[in-house]
Design a protein around this motif. Structure first.
Motif, short mmCIF file in Angstrom:
data_model
loop_
_atom_site.label_atom_id
_atom_site.label_comp_id
_atom_site.label_asym_id
_atom_site.label_seq_id
_atom_site.Cartn_x
_atom_site.Cartn_y
_atom_site.Cartn_z
N LEU A 143 0.83 -1.21 0.00
CA LEU A 143 0.00 0.00 0.00
C LEU A 143 0.86 1.26 0.00
CD1 LEU A 143 -2.86 1.19 0.10
CD2 LEU A 143 -2.71 1.11 2.60
N ASN A 144 1.95 1.26 0.76
CA ASN A 144 2.86 2.40 0.77
C ASN A 144 3.39 2.67 -0.64
OD1 ASN A 144 2.53 2.55 3.53
ND2 ASN A 144 4.50 1.61 4.02
N SER A 145 3.81 1.61 -1.31
CA SER A 145 4.34 1.74 -2.66
C SER A 145 3.27 2.26 -3.61
CB SER A 145 4.86 0.39 -3.16
OG SER A 145 5.88 -0.11 -2.33
N ALA A 146 2.05 1.73 -3.45
CA ALA A 146 0.96 2.10 -4.34
C ALA A 146 0.54 3.55 -4.17
CB ALA A 146 -0.22 1.16 -4.12
N MET A 147 0.49 4.03 -2.93
CA MET A 147 0.10 5.42 -2.70
C MET A 147 1.08 6.37 -3.40
SD MET A 147 -2.69 5.86 -0.85
CE MET A 147 -3.76 4.98 0.28
N LYS A 148 2.35 6.08 -3.32
CA LYS A 148 3.36 6.92 -3.97
C LYS A 148 3.23 6.84 -5.49
CE LYS A 148 6.64 6.47 -0.16
NZ LYS A 148 7.95 5.91 0.30
N ALA A 149 3.05 5.63 -6.00
CA ALA A 149 2.95 5.43 -7.45
C ALA A 149 1.67 6.06 -8.01
CB ALA A 149 3.01 3.95 -7.79
N ALA A 150 0.58 5.99 -7.23
CA ALA A 150 -0.68 6.56 -7.69
C ALA A 150 -0.54 8.06 -7.91
CB ALA A 150 -1.78 6.28 -6.67
N ASN A 151 0.11 8.74 -6.99
CA ASN A 151 0.29 10.18 -7.14
C ASN A 151 1.33 10.50 -8.21
OD1 ASN A 151 -1.35 11.89 -5.13
ND2 ASN A 151 -0.70 10.15 -3.89
N LYS A 152 2.34 9.66 -8.34
CA LYS A 152 3.35 9.88 -9.39
C LYS A 152 2.73 9.81 -10.77
CE LYS A 152 7.72 8.03 -11.17
NZ LYS A 152 8.80 7.01 -10.96
N TYR A 153 1.85 8.82 -10.98
CA TYR A 153 1.26 8.62 -12.30
C TYR A 153 -0.19 9.12 -12.38
CZ TYR A 153 5.41 5.86 -13.20
OH TYR A 153 6.71 5.46 -13.37
N GLU A 154 -0.61 9.84 -11.36
CA GLU A 154 -1.94 10.45 -11.32
C GLU A 154 -3.05 9.44 -11.59
OE1 GLU A 154 -1.31 13.69 -14.17
OE2 GLU A 154 -1.17 15.06 -12.46
N ARG A 155 -3.00 8.33 -10.86
CA ARG A 155 -4.04 7.30 -10.92
C ARG A 155 -4.86 7.32 -9.64
NH1 ARG A 155 -4.91 6.83 -15.71
NH2 ARG A 155 -3.90 8.87 -15.55
N ALA A 156 -6.14 7.04 -9.75
CA ALA A 156 -7.00 6.97 -8.57
C ALA A 156 -6.66 5.74 -7.74
CB ALA A 156 -8.46 6.91 -8.99
N ILE A 157 -6.80 5.87 -6.43
CA ILE A 157 -6.51 4.74 -5.53
C ILE A 157 -7.49 4.78 -4.37
CG2 ILE A 157 -4.79 6.06 -4.20
CD1 ILE A 157 -3.19 3.41 -3.97
#
Length: 327
Positions: A143-157
């Motif tokens: 989840l930590n990795s995903a939260m950072k990646a979501a904001n990096k690539y502007e994807r909803a999470i």
């Protein structure tokens, strides 16, 4: 694209969000208009640092030729970290797989989402996993990795809890867990975490597995405690329910209190995995139409779910001749 999708999961959820700009970044203010998928993030390998060994790759006799649980081999050319297996290709070269525990793996997945136009994902947290230290550590890291990646690539999470295997009393575990996640990842500060999905003006949390009649140990009482607790913490709620939730039959328990719980929520998402194929769909088309009308009447948003299909052959054995076709 097809061969890449086996990292992603087993279903897509289409909503009938609205995005704004926050300091030049997309801000997901509604689920409406988005196409999202479930993200299980549960693959582990020996040597990935999790201490879980082969997890969710392995069959009844480990992860080796003749024993596995996955249908498709992942396309791995773009991963930074890979882990060798006992499998080989036709040319004799060793075959490798990824681990969800690696931050770089999650980063690739979110980059693919942006490249292929998938709006985002629901990050699944399994109560049966996070009750244990190793499972909690794993899913926190993913989840930590995903939260950072979501904001990096502007994807909803969005966080999604799967209640399968939950014991009575563990609804308190869920409410404690989401409170900690909200603080750690600034779920209630949309300017700070613009990729987190909001709905009806509040951060959204999904609870899956309410109302099924398959002898689960928890029931509507525990589900009500969860929904009320999430609402009191300031979340909007999407509820994952059985296929025949409105009629209270088939895969659904007959207790009308289920409808009361759904009315408390912001979104209802019926489970259609494996329920129909091209031949039987007309029957379900009418069901869906009437479900949507019920939802509109009761002021609950409705999210349809589709499923890409898979076989149970590797997971349950070659004698298990069951194939769930694409929907």
């Amino acid at each position: 694209m097809v061969k890449r999708l086996n990292w992603l999961l087993v279903y897509l959820l289409f909503s009938i969000g609205i995005m704004a700009q926050s300091g030049g970044r997309k801000q997901y203010n509604s689920y409406k208009g988005l196409v999202m998928a479930g993200y299980q993030g549960w693959f582990n390998t020996p040597g990935d640092g999790s201490g879980r060994g082969w997890h969710h790759y392995n069959g009844r006799e480990g992860f080796r030729p003749g024993s596995c649980s996955v249908d498709l081999w992942p396309e791995v050319s773009e991963y930074k970290k890979l882990y060798k297996t006992d499998f080989t290709f036709a040319d004799g070269k060793s075959a490798s797989v990824f681990s969800s525990y690696d931050k770089s793996t999650v980063n690739v997945h979110f980059r693919w989402m942006k490249e292929y136009g998938l709006d985002g994902v629901f990050m699944q947290r399994f109560i049966a996993e996070i009750r244990n230290e190793s499972g909690l550590q794993h899913f926190n890291k993913v989840l930590n990795s995903a939260m950072k990646a979501a904001n990096k690539y502007e994807r909803a999470i969005c966080v999604m809890y799967d209640l399968s295997g939950m014991q009575p009393g563990e609804e308190k575990l869920l409410l404690k867990d989401i409170a900690e996640i909200a603080q750690r990842h600034s779920l209630k500060n949309h300017a700070k975490n613009p990729s987190y999905l909001y709905h009806n003006g509040k951060p959204l949390v999904t609870v899956w597995g309410v109302g099924f009649n398959d002898n689960r140990r928890y029931g509507l009482k525990e589900a009500a405690h969860i929904i009320d607790g999430l609402k009191s913490q300031g979340f909007s709620v999407m509820l994952g329910v059985p296929t025949q939730w409105r009629e209270l039959k088939g895969d659904t328990e007959s207790d009308p209190r289920l409808h009361e719980l759904i009315r408390k929520c912001d979104i209802v998402m019926p489970w259609f995995v494996g329920r129909y194929n091209e031949t039987t769909y007309p029957k379900y088309q009418k069901l869906v139409e009437e479900d949507i009308q019920w939802a509109k009447k009761n002021q609950v948003d409705y999210v349809p779910l589709v499923f890409p299909g898979f076989s149970w052959g590797n997971m349950k054995g070659k004698d298990h001749n069951s194939f769930i076709p694409p929907q």
